[in-house]
Design an enzyme around this catalytic site. Structure first.
Site, short mmCIF file in Angstrom:
data_model
loop_
_atom_site.label_atom_id
_atom_site.label_comp_id
_atom_site.label_asym_id
_atom_site.label_seq_id
_atom_site.Cartn_x
_atom_site.Cartn_y
_atom_site.Cartn_z
N SER A 1 0.84 -1.20 0.00
CA SER A 1 0.00 0.00 0.00
C SER A 1 0.88 1.25 0.00
O SER A 1 1.62 1.49 -0.95
CB SER A 1 -0.95 -0.05 1.20
OG SER A 1 -1.97 0.91 1.07
N ASP B 1 -10.05 -5.65 -3.49
CA ASP B 1 -9.49 -4.58 -2.66
C ASP B 1 -10.39 -3.35 -2.80
O ASP B 1 -10.56 -2.82 -3.91
CB ASP B 1 -8.08 -4.27 -3.14
CG ASP B 1 -7.31 -3.34 -2.23
OD1 ASP B 1 -7.92 -2.43 -1.65
OD2 ASP B 1 -6.09 -3.51 -2.13
N HIS C 1 -7.27 -6.15 0.72
CA HIS C 1 -6.10 -5.31 0.99
C HIS C 1 -5.31 -5.79 2.21
O HIS C 1 -4.36 -5.15 2.62
CB HIS C 1 -6.57 -3.87 1.21
CG HIS C 1 -5.51 -2.82 1.06
ND1 HIS C 1 -4.94 -2.50 -0.15
CD2 HIS C 1 -4.92 -1.99 1.98
CE1 HIS C 1 -4.06 -1.52 0.02
NE2 HIS C 1 -4.02 -1.21 1.30
#
Length: 287
Positions: free
Chosen positions: A152, A231, A264
Site C-alpha cells: 500500500s 481490494d 487489501h
C-alpha cells in the site's frame, strides 16, 4: 541520545530470530524502532543480503513481522528481512495524529518540504540512515546486496525509492502488494503531498511511481506487483493500471498479477509473500 541500536525484544522463528531495536535517528529527530529477521546462518562468517519491507498506513515495524509469514521463505533463501517504522513518532506536532492517513503512521517515504513537517524525512531515513546503521552495527548483514518491497503506502515507497535510485543500482529488485502507484491522482496521495510538499506539483512528481517510470531506462529485473481484485481501495486509491500503462510506454518489465477474491489485508499478503521472497532471492543472488 543513543544512536546505536538497542535490542528491545527477540523471538525465534524458522531457525532464525526476529530482533526488534530502538535507536535515535538524527534524520528524523526522534527515537525509532525497526525489526530485523536474521535467518539461521550456515556458517559463523555468513553475511546475509537484505530485503527491506516498507509497511502501509497506520502500521509500525511489527505488522509485517507478525502477520506475513515471510520468515519461512526468508529462512530457506538466506535473506534478512528489515522492517522500519512508517513515520517519525513522539514529536508532538500539532495535527500529527488527527487522521489515520496523514502524520503519525503515514510518512509516505518522502522528504517533506513544508516547515511544519520538516522531520518527516522517511526517504532519507530508509535510503541513507538505516543502511548505515545496519552496516555499522550488524556484521552479519551485507548492505551492499539489498532489495525492496512493501504494501500500500509502503508499496508506493518501495517503487519510488527503487526508481529514484536506479542510477546508483542501490536495490537489486522491487516488488509490491497493492501499492499506491499514482499518488498525484488519488485522495491519499493528494492529501499527503499537499501537506508535506506544498502546492508546487512538480515536487509531487518526484514521488509518483507512474510518473517516475516514464523517465527510467535499463530496468533489467521485472517489477512484481500483486493486487487483489476485491481490494476496496483498488479503483480510487491504488490505480495499478495507470502504472501498467506507464510501464508499457517506457518498455519497463512489469508483472502485474490481479488476484481474484483477495482484499487489501495481510491474509492477501501472506498468501503470496513466498513468491515475492523468491523473486528477490533470484535477483540478489545475481547481484
Amino acid at each position: 541520545m543513543e544512536e546505536k541500536p538497542t535490542e528491545i525484544s527477540n523471538s525465534k522463528m524458522f531457525g532464525g530470530y526476529n530482533r526488534r531495536y530502538r535507536h535515535f535517528s538524527p534524520t528524523l529527530g526522534c527515537s525509532m524502532t525497526f525489526t530485523v529477521y536474521f535467518p539461521p546462518p550456515s556458517s559463523p562468517s555468513q553475511k546475509f543480503p537484505i530485503l527491506y519491507w516498507l509497511s502501509g498506513l497506520t502500521c509500525t515495524d511489527e505488522n509485517f513481522i507478525m502477520k506475513s509469514g515471510a520468515q519461512r521463505a526468508a529462512s530457506g533463501e538466506g535473506i534478512a528481512l528489515v522492517a522500519p517504522d512508517t513515520s517519525p513518532r513522539g514529536l508532538n506536532i500539532e495535527g500529527e495524529a488527527d487522521s489515520w492517513d496523514f502524520g503519525v503512521g503515514a510518512g509516505f517515504y518522502l522528504n517533506a518540504k513544508e516547515e511544519k513537517w520538516k522531520n518527516w524525512r522517511m526517504y532519507d531515513y530508509v535510503v541513507k540512515e538505516l543502511p548505515k546503521v545496519l552496516s555499522e552495527n550488524f556484521e552479519q548483514l551485507d548492505t551492499s546486496r539489498a532489495s525492496i518491497s512493501g504494501h500500500s503506502m509502503g508499496g508506493h515507497g518501495a517503487l519510488t525509492i527503487y526508481l529514484k535510485t536506479l542510477k546508483n543500482i542501490r536495490y537489486s529488485a522491487v516488488s509490491a502488494f497493492a501499492p499506491i502507484t499514482n499518488p498525484t491522482n488519488c485522495p491519499w496521495g493528494q492529501k499527503a503531498f499537499s501537506n508535506y510538499l506544498g502546492s508546487d506539483k512538480s515536487d509531487w512528481q518526484e514521488y509518483d511511481a507512474t510518473l517516475l517510470i516514464e523517465k527510467c531506462s535499463k530496468i533489467s529485473t521485472p517489477i512484481l506487483i500483486d493486487q487483489g481484485e476485491d481490494d476496496k481501495f483498488l479503483h480510487d486509491q491504488l490505480l495499478p493500471h495507470n502504472f501498467e500503462d506507464a510501464c508499457k510506454g517506457a518498455n519497463a518489465p512489469l508483472v502485474l498479477r490481479m488476484q481474484p477474491g483477495y482484499d487489501h489485508s495481510y491474509y492477501f499478503i501472506s498468501t503470496f509473500i513466498d513468491d515475492h521472497i523468491h523473486h528477490h532471492a533470484k535477483a540478489l543472488k545475481c547481484a
